[in-house]
Design an enzyme around this catalytic site. Structure first.
Site, PDB file in Angstrom:
ATOM      1  CB  ILE A  41      -0.905   0.045   1.261  1.00  0.00           C
ATOM      2  CG1 ILE A  41      -1.602  -1.289   1.514  1.00  0.00           C
ATOM      3  CG2 ILE A  41      -1.892   1.202   1.149  1.00  0.00           C
ATOM      4  CD1 ILE A  41      -2.776  -1.603   0.637  1.00  0.00           C
ATOM      5  CD  GLU A  53       7.073  -8.803   1.849  1.00  0.00           C
ATOM      6  OE1 GLU A  53       6.475  -7.721   1.670  1.00  0.00           O
ATOM      7  OE2 GLU A  53       8.067  -9.147   1.199  1.00  0.00           O
ATOM      8  CB  CYS A  84      12.307  -4.525   2.319  1.00  0.00           C
ATOM      9  SG  CYS A  84      11.180  -4.058   3.650  1.00  0.00           S
TER      10      CYS A  84
HETATM   11  N1  THU Z   1       7.661  -4.089  -1.574  1.00  0.00           N
HETATM   12  C1  THU Z   1       6.905  -5.024  -0.926  1.00  0.00           C
HETATM   13  O1  THU Z   1       5.697  -4.864  -0.745  1.00  0.00           O
HETATM   14  N2  THU Z   1       7.529  -6.158  -0.496  1.00  0.00           N
HETATM   15  C2  THU Z   1       8.816  -6.479  -0.768  1.00  0.00           C
HETATM   16  O2  THU Z   1       9.240  -7.571  -0.415  1.00  0.00           O
HETATM   17  C3  THU Z   1       9.680  -5.525  -1.470  1.00  0.00           C
HETATM   18  C4  THU Z   1       9.077  -4.205  -1.749  1.00  0.00           C
HETATM   19  C5  THU Z   1       6.977  -2.917  -2.112  1.00  0.00           C
HETATM   20  C6  THU Z   1       7.200  -1.626  -1.395  1.00  0.00           C
HETATM   21  C7  THU Z   1       6.907  -0.632  -2.495  1.00  0.00           C
HETATM   22  O3  THU Z   1       5.510  -0.400  -2.549  1.00  0.00           O
HETATM   23  C8  THU Z   1       7.306  -1.333  -3.776  1.00  0.00           C
HETATM   24  O4  THU Z   1       7.396  -2.700  -3.453  1.00  0.00           O
HETATM   25  C9  THU Z   1       8.618  -0.853  -4.334  1.00  0.00           C
HETATM   26  O5  THU Z   1       9.618  -0.869  -3.381  1.00  0.00           O
END
Ligand code: THU
Length: 128
Positions: A41, A53, A84
Site C-alpha cells: 500500500i 508482508e 525488505c
Molecule cells: N515491496 C513489498 O511490498 N515487499 C517487498 O518484499 C519488497 C518491496 C513494495 C514496497 C513498495 O511499494 C514497492 O514494493 C517498491 O519498493
C-alpha cells in the site's frame, strides 16, 4: 503450498502501487492453516508505504493469530523478490524462523528459511 501461492498472487492484484508500479502480494499461513493476505500500500509521501508482508502480518495479528508456518511473497520480474529489511525484522519478531516462499509471475519459486535472509537477528532475547 499451491493454495498459499495462489493467495499471494491474488492479493498482489489488490496492490496500491501507484508510485513504483511494483505490485507485491503476500500470503501468511498460521498454525491453524488459515491464510492471511496482504499487498503493498503506497502513499504519496513515499515513506508511509507499507509492504505486502507487513500488511499480512499485521492483519493476521489483529485477527488473533499468533503462530505461523510460512509466508509466500509474489512479485513480478525475472529475479525473485525477497522481503525488505524492515519486513525481515517484523517477520522475525512475530513468525521467527518460518519458511519464506518467493514466487514470480512465470511460476518460478524458491523456498528458504527466514534465518537465511536475516542472519544474527536482534530480538527480545537481548532485552532479558
Ligand atoms: N515491496 C513489498 O511490498 N515487499 C517487498 O518484499 C519488497 C518491496 C513494495 C514496497 C513498495 O511499494 C514497492 O514494493 C517498491 O519498493
Amino acid at each position: 503450498m499451491e493454495e498459499l501461492i495462489r493467495a499471494a498472487l491474488r492479493a498482489r492484484g489488490n496492490a496500491h502501487a501507484a508510485y513504483s508500479g511494483f505490485q507485491v502480494g503476500a500470503a501468511l499461513e498460521d498454525d491453524a492453516g488459515r491464510l492471511h493476505t496482504g499487498c503493498n500500500i503506497e502513499n504519496s509521501t513515499y515513506g508511509l508505504t507499507v509492504c505486502a508482508e507487513r500488511v499480512a502480518v499485521f492483519k493476521a495479528l489483529s485477527e488473533g493469530a499468533r503462530a505461523f508456518r510460512r509466508i509466500a511473497v509474489a512479485a513480478g520480474g525475472d529475479i525473485l523478490t525477497p522481503p525488505c529489511g524492515a519486513c525481515r525484522q517484523i517477520l522475525w519478531e512475530f513468525c521467527r524462523d518460518i519458511e519464506v516462499v518467493l514466487v514470480n509471475l512465470k511460476g518460478e519459486r524458491e523456498t528458504l528459511r527466514l534465518s537465511a535472509l536475516l542472519p544474527r537477528p536482534f530480538d527480545d532475547s537481548f532485552l532479558r
